[in-house]
Design an enzyme around this catalytic site. Sequence first.
Site, PDB file in Angstrom:
ATOM      1  N   GLU A  92       0.825  -1.205   0.000  1.00 54.82           N
ATOM      2  CA  GLU A  92       0.000   0.000   0.000  1.00 54.82           C
ATOM      3  C   GLU A  92       0.864   1.263   0.000  1.00 54.82           C
ATOM      4  O   GLU A  92       1.823   1.377   0.749  1.00 54.82           O
ATOM      5  CB  GLU A  92      -0.931   0.008   1.221  1.00 54.82           C
ATOM      6  CG  GLU A  92      -1.912  -1.152   1.251  1.00 54.82           C
ATOM      7  CD  GLU A  92      -2.932  -1.120   0.106  1.00 54.82           C
ATOM      8  OE1 GLU A  92      -3.045  -0.087  -0.574  1.00 54.82           O
ATOM      9  OE2 GLU A  92      -3.594  -2.161  -0.108  1.00 54.82           O
ATOM     10  N   ARG A 102     -18.096  -1.056   4.735  1.00 58.25           N
ATOM     11  CA  ARG A 102     -19.107  -1.731   3.918  1.00 58.25           C
ATOM     12  C   ARG A 102     -19.762  -2.859   4.700  1.00 58.25           C
ATOM     13  O   ARG A 102     -20.900  -3.223   4.451  1.00 58.25           O
ATOM     14  CB  ARG A 102     -18.418  -2.265   2.655  1.00 58.25           C
ATOM     15  CG  ARG A 102     -19.306  -2.540   1.464  1.00 58.25           C
ATOM     16  CD  ARG A 102     -18.480  -3.005   0.273  1.00 58.25           C
ATOM     17  NE  ARG A 102     -17.501  -4.034   0.619  1.00 58.25           N
ATOM     18  CZ  ARG A 102     -17.796  -5.323   0.852  1.00 58.25           C
ATOM     19  NH1 ARG A 102     -19.042  -5.740   0.781  1.00 58.25           N
ATOM     20  NH2 ARG A 102     -16.844  -6.184   1.146  1.00 58.25           N
ATOM     21  N   CYS A 155      -8.279  -1.975   7.693  1.00 57.56           N
ATOM     22  CA  CYS A 155      -6.885  -1.956   7.245  1.00 57.56           C
ATOM     23  C   CYS A 155      -6.420  -0.541   6.933  1.00 57.56           C
ATOM     24  O   CYS A 155      -5.340  -0.119   7.366  1.00 57.56           O
ATOM     25  CB  CYS A 155      -6.682  -2.878   6.043  1.00 57.56           C
ATOM     26  SG  CYS A 155      -6.784  -4.624   6.511  1.00 57.56           S
ATOM     27  N   HIS A 180      -1.296  -5.700   1.901  1.00 55.18           N
ATOM     28  CA  HIS A 180      -2.471  -6.573   1.807  1.00 55.18           C
ATOM     29  C   HIS A 180      -2.068  -7.896   1.151  1.00 55.18           C
ATOM     30  O   HIS A 180      -1.198  -7.917   0.278  1.00 55.18           O
ATOM     31  CB  HIS A 180      -3.574  -5.907   0.959  1.00 55.18           C
ATOM     32  CG  HIS A 180      -4.607  -5.193   1.770  1.00 55.18           C
ATOM     33  ND1 HIS A 180      -4.836  -3.838   1.654  1.00 55.18           N
ATOM     34  CD2 HIS A 180      -5.495  -5.639   2.711  1.00 55.18           C
ATOM     35  CE1 HIS A 180      -5.819  -3.491   2.483  1.00 55.18           C
ATOM     36  NE2 HIS A 180      -6.236  -4.558   3.141  1.00 55.18           N
TER      37      HIS A 180
HETATM   38  N1  PCA Z   1      -8.574  -7.032   6.093  1.00 58.10           N
HETATM   39  C1  PCA Z   1      -9.556  -5.985   6.306  1.00 58.10           C
HETATM   40  C2  PCA Z   1      -9.538  -5.730   7.798  1.00 58.10           C
HETATM   41  C3  PCA Z   1      -8.844  -6.890   8.401  1.00 58.10           C
HETATM   42  C4  PCA Z   1      -8.192  -7.584   7.268  1.00 58.10           C
HETATM   43  O1  PCA Z   1      -7.426  -8.532   7.365  1.00 58.10           O
HETATM   44  C5  PCA Z   1      -9.296  -4.762   5.451  1.00 58.10           C
HETATM   45  O2  PCA Z   1      -8.714  -4.897   4.363  1.00 58.10           O
HETATM   46  O3  PCA Z   1      -9.675  -3.655   5.833  1.00 58.10           O
END
Ligand code: PCA
Length: 223
Positions: A92, A102, A155, A180
């Site tokens: 990111e 959401r 996140c 991610h």
């Molecule tokens: N993914 C979610 C929150 C926790 C996770 O592992 C997100 O992308 O916001």
Amino acid sequence: MLHHPHNPHGASNPVIMLTGFDPFGGDAINPSWLLAQALQGQRIGGHTVVAAQLPTVFGLALQRLTALHRQLQPALTVCLGQAGGRAALSIERIGINVDDARIPDNQGAQPIDAAVAPGGPAAYFASLPVKAMLRAVQQTGVPCEVSQTAGTFVCNHVLYGLMHHLAREGVAGMRGGFVHVPWLPGQGTPHLALRDMVRGLHAALWAAVLARQDIVLGAGATH
Ligand code: PCA
């Protein structure tokens, strides 16, 4: 869960804090936490990886993160999260000052158009060398991309909150950001095997430790 009860490391043995989340949204597992645990204790460029779990809960996740950060004083903090539907490790670039859920978080909260930090700046860039990390992962053959948005759920909340914390309390040189990860096989498609996530993230962490300045490498998005 934190594996070290306190920071046993001094400046001579700096820490990489690696966080993952608990399962959310009906999933039984969260690959981000399995990945963080898999790298727990690894030595990377003179640093030691310390893994910790964050709850997928607005507010609480950040309280936990900032408490851990004050305790461990990590040189590098990389938070991990599951991004179902993405096919690659996704580094990111930016966190924004918006919570817009959401789905409910793990305590049933669903903030809409709330600020992560009221009065805070609109956004923070991750202070990771995202392109150097991208190249390092690509060289392992593990799929990787730079992402221009971490979404508006927990996140992004944690990425923005981490950078806000670093801006206000971080000692010079402390860096942080967010990666991610896709689903694991069995959770859905596309997916990536845990061993590939481990290999890719290991390379990314080496690059993050070694590259004090980022490289120029095209990884933009048209849309
Ligand atoms: N993914 C979610 C929150 C926790 C996770 O592992 C997100 O992308 O916001």
